[in-house]
Design a protein around this motif. Structure first.
Motif, mmCIF file in Angstrom:
data_model
loop_
_atom_site.group_PDB
_atom_site.id
_atom_site.type_symbol
_atom_site.label_atom_id
_atom_site.label_comp_id
_atom_site.label_asym_id
_atom_site.label_seq_id
_atom_site.Cartn_x
_atom_site.Cartn_y
_atom_site.Cartn_z
ATOM 1 N N THR A 66 8.383 9.089 -40.812
ATOM 2 C CA THR A 66 8.846 8.477 -42.054
ATOM 3 C C THR A 66 10.233 7.877 -41.904
ATOM 4 N N SER A 67 11.119 8.520 -41.134
ATOM 5 C CA SER A 67 12.441 7.923 -40.946
ATOM 6 C C SER A 67 12.332 6.633 -40.139
ATOM 7 N N GLN A 68 11.343 6.552 -39.252
ATOM 8 C CA GLN A 68 11.147 5.328 -38.493
ATOM 9 C C GLN A 68 10.584 4.211 -39.373
ATOM 10 N N ASN A 69 9.815 4.568 -40.366
ATOM 11 C CA ASN A 69 9.200 3.564 -41.249
ATOM 12 C C ASN A 69 10.047 3.218 -42.463
ATOM 13 N N GLN A 70 11.112 3.960 -42.712
ATOM 14 C CA GLN A 70 11.830 3.808 -43.983
ATOM 15 C C GLN A 70 12.364 2.389 -44.180
ATOM 16 N N LYS A 71 12.969 1.816 -43.151
ATOM 17 C CA LYS A 71 13.487 0.448 -43.276
ATOM 18 C C LYS A 71 12.348 -0.548 -43.481
ATOM 19 N N THR A 72 11.229 -0.341 -42.817
ATOM 20 C CA THR A 72 10.091 -1.246 -42.968
ATOM 21 C C THR A 72 9.514 -1.163 -44.375
ATOM 22 N N MET A 73 9.506 0.019 -44.969
ATOM 23 C CA MET A 73 9.046 0.152 -46.353
ATOM 24 C C MET A 73 9.909 -0.691 -47.290
ATOM 25 N N GLU A 74 11.202 -0.624 -47.080
ATOM 26 C CA GLU A 74 12.099 -1.442 -47.910
ATOM 27 C C GLU A 74 11.856 -2.927 -47.670
ATOM 28 N N ASP A 75 11.682 -3.306 -46.415
ATOM 29 C CA ASP A 75 11.436 -4.715 -46.097
ATOM 30 C C ASP A 75 10.143 -5.222 -46.729
ATOM 31 N N ASP A 76 9.125 -4.344 -46.813
ATOM 32 C CA ASP A 76 7.877 -4.740 -47.471
ATOM 33 C C ASP A 76 8.127 -5.197 -48.901
ATOM 34 N N LEU A 77 8.968 -4.468 -49.617
ATOM 35 C CA LEU A 77 9.211 -4.811 -51.012
ATOM 36 C C LEU A 77 9.987 -6.113 -51.160
ATOM 37 N N TYR A 78 10.873 -6.400 -50.212
ATOM 38 C CA TYR A 78 11.548 -7.701 -50.230
ATOM 39 C C TYR A 78 10.531 -8.839 -50.204
ATOM 40 N N ALA A 79 9.469 -8.663 -49.425
ATOM 41 C CA ALA A 79 8.459 -9.717 -49.297
ATOM 42 C C ALA A 79 7.396 -9.643 -50.387
ATOM 43 N N PHE A 80 7.101 -8.440 -50.866
ATOM 44 C CA PHE A 80 5.982 -8.241 -51.788
ATOM 45 C C PHE A 80 6.329 -8.626 -53.229
ATOM 46 N N LEU A 81 7.548 -8.377 -53.654
ATOM 47 C CA LEU A 81 7.883 -8.514 -55.068
ATOM 48 C C LEU A 81 8.034 -9.943 -55.583
ATOM 49 N N PRO A 82 8.672 -10.877 -54.860
ATOM 50 C CA PRO A 82 8.955 -12.185 -55.471
ATOM 51 C C PRO A 82 7.779 -12.886 -56.128
ATOM 52 N N PRO A 83 6.567 -12.934 -55.540
ATOM 53 C CA PRO A 83 5.476 -13.623 -56.229
ATOM 54 C C PRO A 83 4.935 -12.865 -57.439
ATOM 55 N N ARG A 84 5.420 -11.641 -57.669
ATOM 56 C CA ARG A 84 4.836 -10.778 -58.693
ATOM 57 C C ARG A 84 5.822 -10.422 -59.809
ATOM 58 N N LEU A 85 6.944 -11.098 -59.868
ATOM 59 C CA LEU A 85 7.981 -10.712 -60.823
ATOM 60 C C LEU A 85 7.603 -11.004 -62.271
ATOM 61 N N ASP A 86 6.606 -11.836 -62.493
ATOM 62 C CA ASP A 86 6.166 -12.118 -63.857
ATOM 63 C C ASP A 86 5.147 -11.105 -64.370
ATOM 64 N N LEU A 87 4.776 -10.151 -63.546
ATOM 65 C CA LEU A 87 3.816 -9.138 -63.975
ATOM 66 C C LEU A 87 4.418 -8.244 -65.050
ATOM 67 N N PRO A 88 3.593 -7.663 -65.908
ATOM 68 C CA PRO A 88 4.110 -6.706 -66.893
ATOM 69 C C PRO A 88 4.809 -5.540 -66.193
ATOM 70 N N GLN A 89 5.726 -4.929 -66.917
ATOM 71 C CA GLN A 89 6.533 -3.865 -66.321
ATOM 72 C C GLN A 89 5.669 -2.753 -65.731
ATOM 73 N N GLU A 90 4.661 -2.310 -66.457
ATOM 74 C CA GLU A 90 3.841 -1.202 -65.978
ATOM 75 C C GLU A 90 3.095 -1.581 -64.709
ATOM 76 N N THR A 91 2.578 -2.804 -64.658
ATOM 77 C CA THR A 91 1.866 -3.258 -63.473
ATOM 78 C C THR A 91 2.803 -3.360 -62.274
#
Length: 432
Positions: free
Chosen positions: A375-400
């Motif tokens: 998990t410590s080896q993957n921790q930075k990659t998990m954060e990097d995933d969200l940098y890439a995953f979130l921008p196209p989805r920012l208009d989604l409802p808060q709960e989603t």
């Protein structure tokens, strides 16, 4: 006029341990992501100093109640590496067998209890069981097959006590293993159904160009041995791990971040193993993966649930192969003579490579210990995933959006420790 939003996940749920998530956005751009691991440090490396080398497997097993075998195997292999101990084939086979048990029980727990509710829209497996009782029951029974292997070879299901440097304290007879074979034949069929089931789940369209790192063995899908390789040119002996990987403290986490000195973040775990070792899977596992729509390379982290189910199938298949060809060792362990040395080992925990390094003196007393969990080896990659995953989805409802942030983290089955709290999300918006 800039728009700022802050996404706070105060307590991550359906992961092992206590963590949180913080995301800051400005003008619909992700400017900061922090996977906050606030569980207190546990100091196991300090506990090991001054202890006898024979204590390392049992002490490190207490690090995790979900994957104690991984810690024991990395510890015994590192000590054997230090002392120049060679393990005969029958004992080596038993080590693969007990690792099969751990993969089965850990992967099935994640697939059915922690991750599937994300895809099906349930808050937890209890709610999911109301509508899918047969599916959840299958998962519980399949996990029991893994538990049975660990209990027989390890002496008990949780924090097993039968593993030792040089082998085992006690080894089973062929008669002891026979009931396992019957249970595993059912489990293999259940694992086939699991692959087919998870392949029908809805997966976001999301891929990334990861650097995968896993063990690579000349002839086997990796558990305990091999060289560390990647899809981007890494090919090193385990003893060179510290030359290529550096751990860094970050202010927001009590877990160190690991990165490649030259190229930064990387990914370990089922996706890495699968992508780097597809050709080492059994023919049944390869064929089933293809039938489930997986190519030999998968770069969608959300589909890791399919890859885990393929590894469950492989572990059942491999366990049956080992039992069918089992020859009881002449002795439960080989002789071990301590010497002043440094030993290194990596084994493939369910969540990825688990690195141990020990420096011992001539009497076998541990002078220094270093443990780098997946998990410590993957921790930075998990954060990097969200940098890439979130921008196209920012208009989604808060709960989603909250739900999908959770799901992106749980793709990794992060093992912080053990926790049962559900994740809470707080979104702050202000306009300047």
């Amino acid at each position: 006029m800039a728009t700022r939003r802050t996404i706070r996940v105060n307590t991550l749920a359906r992961v092992e341990g206590e963590g949180a998530l913080y995301v800051r956005l400005k003008d619909d751009q992700v400017v900061d992501v922090k996977l906050k691991i606030f569980e207190p440090p546990r100091f196991f490396e300090a506990f090991l100093r001054g202890r006898d080398y024979r204590e390392a497997p049992d002490i490190t097993a207490r690090i995790c109640g979900i994957c104690p075998i991984a810690y024991q195997m990395s510890a015994v292999h590192a000590m054997e590496n230090a002392f120049g101990v060679a393990i005969p084939a029958p004992l080596r086979a038993l080590r693969r067998l007990i690792y099969c048990g751990e993969w089965i029980e850990s992967h099935v727990l994640h697939i059915y209890m922690l991750h599937a509710p994300d895809f099906l829209g349930y808050a937890d497996v209890i709610q999911m069981a109301k509508d899918h009782p047969d599916v959840v029951q299958r998962g519980l029974q399949l996990k029991k097959a893994g538990n049975a292997i660990v209990a027989l070879l390890g002496g008990r299901e949780i924090h097993p006590i039968n593993v030792r440097v040089g082998g085992f304290y006690k080894v089973p007879t062929a008669r002891d293993l026979a009931p396992l074979a019957e249970q595993l034949r059912w489990a293999r069929n259940a694992a086939l159904e699991t692959v087919r089931w998870v392949a029908t789940l809805p997966f976001p369209d999301f891929t990334r160009d990861y650097e995968y790192i896993a063990l690579r063995h000349p002839t086997e899908y990796p558990f305990n041995e091999g060289r560390l390789v990647s899809n981007k040119g890494l090919d090193i002996a385990v003893s060179d791990f510290d030359v290529h990987v550096v751990e860094e403290h970050v202010a927001h986490s009590n877990a160190l971040h690991a990165r490649l000195r030259q190229r930064g973040a990387y990914l370990v775990g089922p996706l890495a193993r699968y992508n780097l070792n597809f050709d080492r899977l059994s023919s049944l596992a390869q064929d089933t993966a293809r039938q489930a729509g997986l190519a030999p390379v998968c770069s969608n982290p959300f589909q890791s649930i399919i890859v885990r189910s393929v590894e469950v199938l492989y572990a059942c298949d491999e366990a049956l192969r080992i039992i069918d060809t089992y020859e009881q060792p002449e002795q439960p362990a080989v002789a071990v003579v301590p010497q002043a040395a440094t030993g290194y080992a990596c084994t493939e925990a369910p969540r990825g490579i688990l690195y141990h390094r020990y420096q011992v003196d001539a009497h076998g007393t541990i002078l220094e210990a270093s443990i780098v969990p997946p998990t410590s080896q993957n921790q930075k990659t998990m954060e990097d995933d969200l940098y890439a995953f979130l921008p196209p989805r920012l208009d989604l409802p808060q709960e989603t959006l909250r739900w999908q942030c959770e799901q992106a983290i749980r793709n990794y089955d992060p093992c912080i420790s053990c926790a049962t709290h559900f994740l809470r999300l707080h979104v702050e918006r202000d306009t300047i």
